[in-house]
Design an enzyme around this catalytic site. Structure first.
Site: not given
Length: 678
Positions: A116, A118, A120, A231, A320, A414, A417, A432, A437
């Site tokens: 099955e 799992k 969460d 389940y 898991k 920047c 540069c 910038c 640059c």
């Protein structure tokens, strides 16, 4: 480790695990990821096994599941107890599980299993008396849980009365075990509402489901998008004689209880291993989150014979998946400069494995995002790989702050540069302002050669950076002047790899026009806009000479993008680049987009296709003049549904959008190609 050190470590781990249990089960404010918790618990189990003769296990969290119930809810006793599951993390662990079973049982034939997903979420127990839902509770410590009946009654998938099976009465009394969860779409919408309301965001759907189920006011729970998968049955049921767990699941469905549609019966342990692989592949396509698979011995007689340990049944195991979330430390924040001058803050984090990949850098996007999440250098952060691919920062754990954390602000110059940095009104990006640059020019070349653009195989980011830093290239046209000597001078370049790059450069000289337009890196021009331009103007000269008004008249292109396109082709730098590319023999194939019955039609693909990759199917649509989208809306013309299609399929049905299977799509595309203008 000597006895004194081992006992000290055991006491520390017990205290720490109990604290995390309270945070996770009672306060819904976990500070560590599931994977980190598992590591602590597994270390404690190992030490207790090694030093069992020196310690008492009565107060150890290894003998319990979760934490005691909160005082704010009545206490509910589970009969029988709700046990946890032993963890596995690899395919070999699954095979070892069968080995342990074989050693514990008398000689028997082949053992069948039930596998099955799992889910969460948060485990619950539902009590039905004479078929009517009477009470429900969380797992709690396994013996006693928190009674949350009113909240569970608000979950629409929890039946208030069991259905009667033909020829059999409903049970006089039965406890049903299940998992409350929240869909990914529901979770995203809930967080959107909370952000608008200025409320703290949930870290993940499991956290949101747990918080929703533990509301004192059931009216709040009723507004949360909760669901359940059932389940198992707790204990024996008068009037029913089950031989297998598979029979139990079928009966649950007959009673009207939701059972996960991906549950499968497996005749061998290798079939379980294959199920694990298949489910891992399917994970990102599901509308809810799963963190592994559960494998159970199918025979209830064998389950009884195997029995249980202190906290886990010996006949089941949870294998898991690699975790999608982890916790780590933000060690610093650096700023990268992109091809359009946008400054992007990047968190440098303590390297951590997330989903099987080591993550050490995470984009923080912009200053507004940093401020919204209150990210500081030195923070403990929860990170995840969005869609199991792109690392992202979910949230910081403010409770772990020591006071030494440092806020971050975007620089005014920047970092490459030293030119001025500007943020236009209404934009989130800092830029910038120097078009020359070095960082911008380097990023432009990398983008030009990338897979989605000119697709120059072997010419990756690191090699381009080497060539740029060595002064061998300054703009994309310089790629076509590279020779073997220049490439061989770079690190890690040998004869074979050099020849491969040269061949790829030559092969890229005649790309489809829409790919060439994309590769130029015009601000805000992606694949969709590039296709619209080619469809309208058909030639490079036509696109380059189009006025802002001409471009703005194209449906789907707004005034800002139209201005960007017209401005780009008027710049002297652009005209010089196009001239140099042409001189180098780069001549795109004009109007490679076919005009067909699919022209202008929008497709969404969902689920797994059998005969094509998603990219191949979308490429077929684009080649025939159509468009693709990642989301379903009223503007979508067709949804193509493969195997394991999820929430997109359901939304398409609700909007009455035509739904095609893969064969339908192939037939439609084939007919459109035959009837096209080629």
């Amino acid at each position: 480790m000597d006895q004194t050190s081992a006992l000290a470590r055991i006491h520390f781990l017990r205290s720490e695990i109990n604290r995390h249990n309270r945070l996770y089960y009672q306060q819904d404010q976990p500070e560590i990821s599931d994977a980190e918790y598992d590591r602590l618990l597994n270390e404690l189990i190992r030490l207790e096994d090694q030093w069992a003769s020196y310690i008492s296990l009565d107060e150890s969290p290894t003998q319990r599941v979760g934490a005691p119930p909160l005082d704010k809810f009545p206490t509910f006793k589970h009969s029988p107890p709700m046990l946890s599951l032993a963890n596995a993390f690899t395919e070999d662990d699954i095979r070892d599980f069968q080995g342990r079973i074989g050693r514990s049982l008398k000689p028997t034939g082949l053992i069948a299993y039930v596998a099955e997903p799992k889910i969460d979420g948060i485990a619950v127990n539902l009590l039905y008396e004479k078929g009517v839902f009477k009470a429900g509770a969380t797992r709690g410590d396994g013996q006693y849980g928190e009674e949350v009946t009113l909240n569970l009654k608000t979950v629409r998938t929890v039946p208030l009365r069991l259905q009667t099976i033909s020829g059999k009465p409903v049970p006089e009394r039965v406890e049903i075990r299940g998992e409350i969860y929240m869909t990914i779409d529901g979770f995203n919408k809930l967080n959107e509402r909370r952000e608008i309301a200025g409320e703290p965001l949930f870290a993940n759907p499991r956290n949101a489901a747990a918080g929703s189920l533990r509301q004192l006011d059931s009216r709040i729970t009723a507004q949360r998008p909760l669901s359940i998968f059932c389940y198992a049955i707790g204990g024996e049921v008068a009037g029913y004689d089950f031989a297998t767990h598979w029979e139990v699941l079928q009966t649950l469905q007959q009673w009207g209880l939701p059972v996960n549609e991906h549950v499968r019966r497996a005749d061998t342990i290798e079939a379980c291993v294959q199920y694990y692989r298949n489910t891992l592949d399917m994970r990102e396509h599901l509308p809810y989150e799963i963190d592994g698979v559960v494998i159970k011995v199918d025979s209830l007689i064998l389950q009884d014979e195997l029995g249980s340990a202190a906290r886990t049944p010996k006949w089941a195991i949870a294998c898991k998946f690699p975790p999608m979330q982890e916790t780590t430390i933000i060690e610093d924040i650096e700023v990268n400069v992109g091809r359009t001058g946008v400054l992007t803050p990047v968190a440098l984090v303590k390297p951590v494995q997330v989903g099987g990949v080591t993550v050490s850098r995470i984009s923080l996007h912009n200053q507004d995002e940093i401020d919204r999440k209150d990210v500081r250098i030195g923070d403990t952060a929860v990170i995840q790989r969005a869609g199991d691919v792109i690392p992202e920062l979910v949230m910081v754990v403010a409770s772990k702050r020591s006071g030494t954390e440092q806020p971050f602000k975007m620089p005014t110059r920047c970092p490459v540069c030293a030119a001025s940095v500007s943020r236009a009104e209404g934009e989130v990006a800092h830029r910038c302002m120097n078009s020359d640059c070095p960082a911008r020019r380097k990023a432009q070349i990398i983008y030009f050669a990338s897979r989605g653009a000119m697709d120059i195989d072997g010419l990756g980011e690191k090699l381009i950076a080497q060539l740029f830093d060595a002064g061998e290239i300054r703009d994309p046209s310089d790629l076509y002047t590279l020779d073997r000597e220049k490439l061989l001078a770079m690190d890690r370049m040998a004869d074979k790899s050099t020849d491969k790059v040269i061949d790829a450069i030559v092969a890229s000289k005649h790309p489809p026009l829409e790919k060439f337009i994309l590769a130029l890196g015009i601000p805000n021009v992606g694949e969709h806009v590039a296709r619209l331009l080619v469809r309208q103007f058909r030639t490079l000269e036509g696109i380059a000479s189009a006025s802002e008004e001409d471009v703005g008249m194209i449906d789907g292109i707004g005034p800002v993008i139209a201005r960007n396109i017209a401005t780009y082709f008027r710049e002297s730098r652009t005209m010089g680049l196009l001239k140099k590319l042409k001189a180098a023999g780069v001549v795109p194939k004009e109007d490679s987009i076919r005009h067909s019955a699919l022209t202008g039609k929008t497709f969404v693909f969902t689920g797994r296709l059998q005969h094509h990759t998603r990219e191949e199917a979308e490429g077929t649509v684009h080649a025939l003049g159509g468009n693709t989208s990642k989301s379903v809306s009223k503007k979508v013309d067709y949804v193509v549904a493969g195997e394991e299609a999820g929430s997109k399929l359901e939304k398409a049905k609700s909007l009455n959008i035509p739904i095609l299977n893969e064969e339908d799509f192939m037939r439609l595309a084939s007919n459109a190609a035959i009837e096209s203008d080629f």
